[in-house]
Design an enzyme around this catalytic site. Structure first.
Site, PDB file in Angstrom:
ATOM      1  N   ASN A  10     125.055  52.775  21.369  1.00 44.92           N
ATOM      2  CA  ASN A  10     124.723  51.897  22.848  1.00 44.92           C
ATOM      3  C   ASN A  10     124.438  52.893  23.930  1.00 44.92           C
ATOM      4  OD1 ASN A  10     124.683  49.769  24.796  1.00 44.92           O
ATOM      5  ND2 ASN A  10     126.762  49.346  24.664  1.00 44.92           N
ATOM      6  N   LYS A  12     123.247  51.902  26.904  1.00 47.35           N
ATOM      7  CA  LYS A  12     123.707  51.297  28.166  1.00 47.35           C
ATOM      8  C   LYS A  12     122.777  51.290  29.119  1.00 47.35           C
ATOM      9  CE  LYS A  12     128.555  51.491  26.780  1.00 47.35           C
ATOM     10  NZ  LYS A  12     130.087  51.609  27.333  1.00 47.35           N
ATOM     11  N   HIS A  96     129.570  42.355  24.416  1.00 52.43           N
ATOM     12  CA  HIS A  96     130.125  43.642  24.952  1.00 52.43           C
ATOM     13  C   HIS A  96     131.088  43.445  26.176  1.00 52.43           C
ATOM     14  CE1 HIS A  96     130.472  47.751  26.426  1.00 52.43           C
ATOM     15  NE2 HIS A  96     130.121  48.018  25.256  1.00 52.43           N
ATOM     16  N   GLU A  98     131.686  44.926  28.725  1.00 47.85           N
ATOM     17  CA  GLU A  98     131.159  45.044  29.962  1.00 47.85           C
ATOM     18  C   GLU A  98     130.389  43.985  30.680  1.00 47.85           C
ATOM     19  OE1 GLU A  98     130.722  49.827  29.243  1.00 47.85           O
ATOM     20  OE2 GLU A  98     128.943  48.700  29.210  1.00 47.85           O
ATOM     21  N   GLU A 168     135.918  46.615  19.931  1.00 46.04           N
ATOM     22  CA  GLU A 168     136.097  47.699  20.888  1.00 46.04           C
ATOM     23  C   GLU A 168     137.036  47.514  21.851  1.00 46.04           C
ATOM     24  OE1 GLU A 168     131.853  49.645  21.536  1.00 46.04           O
ATOM     25  OE2 GLU A 168     131.891  47.570  22.787  1.00 46.04           O
ATOM     26  N   GLY A 174     134.915  54.312  27.219  1.00 48.16           N
ATOM     27  CA  GLY A 174     134.525  55.323  28.365  1.00 48.16           C
ATOM     28  C   GLY A 174     135.579  56.003  29.120  1.00 48.16           C
ATOM     29  N   SER A 214     135.265  55.318  22.951  1.00 41.83           N
ATOM     30  CA  SER A 214     135.277  56.919  22.956  1.00 41.83           C
ATOM     31  C   SER A 214     135.551  57.616  21.783  1.00 41.83           C
ATOM     32  CB  SER A 214     136.559  57.152  23.847  1.00 41.83           C
ATOM     33  OG  SER A 214     136.650  56.801  25.179  1.00 41.83           O
TER      34      SER A 214
END
Length: 256
Positions: A10, A12, A96, A98, A168, A174, A214
């Site tokens: 991904n 992003k 996702h 985010e 996730e 991250g 990560s």
């Protein structure tokens, strides 16, 4: 049948034409495991999709990072599943964290997007995961079960052949923090059990459940050895040469 290892990258909201071309060159020149050992999908930004499609080796599929909940129409700034199919794409990432957090996408909204994307022939990488506060409160499985249930309530068992579930944990995306292999395996195993109990035994056994958060060249081999971890959805490391090493970890699963 054995579940084929799956590695998604991904990218992003990152990249220039130059940097994306360099990343594609790295993948094109890499010695990757055979197709029967691993399936690889990368998700560039919308604007870089044609560039990647043009240059990337055919063994690696190209995905979108998101799509709209409906078809074409007066939805300024959105991209429909219909448009993705017209571009020749076969994959899309949905749910996702985010987008769930920054854009307030609810479980039901993600479910509706999944249904529509599948109806247009796309395969879906469906993301689920809990925040640090939710984990510390012991709510991990309640959260991920609610996220998966919202989708399962709207799908038939046959739809799951086109879905890859990506666990996730939000607290690991991250941040440099990684769920231990034991933590990830526990959630993956319980997700698989939920699918077996609430959809069908075949769906539970055959659905690929991958880990994201990560993932790096340093931790991928240990994670890949867990029986219910069927691959990875990789963020930051998918923009670096070490993504090749993460893809290669499929050999660890194949030989386990």
């Amino acid at each position: 049948m054995p579940r084929t290892f799956f590695v998604g990258g991904n990218w992003k909201c990152n990249g220039t034409a130059q940097s994306v071309s360099a990343l594609v060159d790295t993948l094109n020149n890499a010695d990757l495991p055979a197709a029967g050992i691993v399936e690889v999908v990368v998700a560039p930004t919308y604007v870089h999709i044609p560039l990647v499609q043009q240059k990337l080796r055919f063994e690696i599929a190209v995905s979108a990072q998101n799509c709209w909940v409906k078809g074409n129409g007066a939805y300024t700034g959105e991209v429909s599943a219909d448009i993705l199919v017209d571009l020749g794409l076969h994959w899309v990432i949905l749910g996702h964290s985010e987008r769930r957090s920054l854009l307030q996408e609810s479980n039901e909204f993600v479910a509706d997007k999944t249904v529509y994307a599948l109806s247009k022939g796309l395969n879906v990488i469906l993301c689920v995961g809990e925040t640090l506060a939710q984990r510390e409160n012991g709510d991990t499985m309640n959260i991920v079960n609610d996220q998966i249930k919202a989708v399962a309530d709207k799908l038939s068992p046959s739809d799951w052949t086109k879905v890859v579930v990506a666990y996730e944990p939000v607290w690991a995306i991250g941040t440099g923090k990684v769920a231990t292999t034991e933590q990830a395996q526990e959630v993956h195993q319980q997700l698989r059990s939920w699918l077996s109990d609430n959809v069908s035994a075949d769906v539970g056994a055959q659905t690929r459940i991958i880990y994201g958060g990560s993932v790096s060249a340093k931790n991928c081999n240990e994670l890949a050895g867990a029986p219910d971890i069927d691959g990875f959805l990789v963020g930051g490391a998918s923009l670096k040469p070490e993504f090749v090493d993460i893809i290669a970890s499929a050999k660890n699963r194949a030989s386990a």
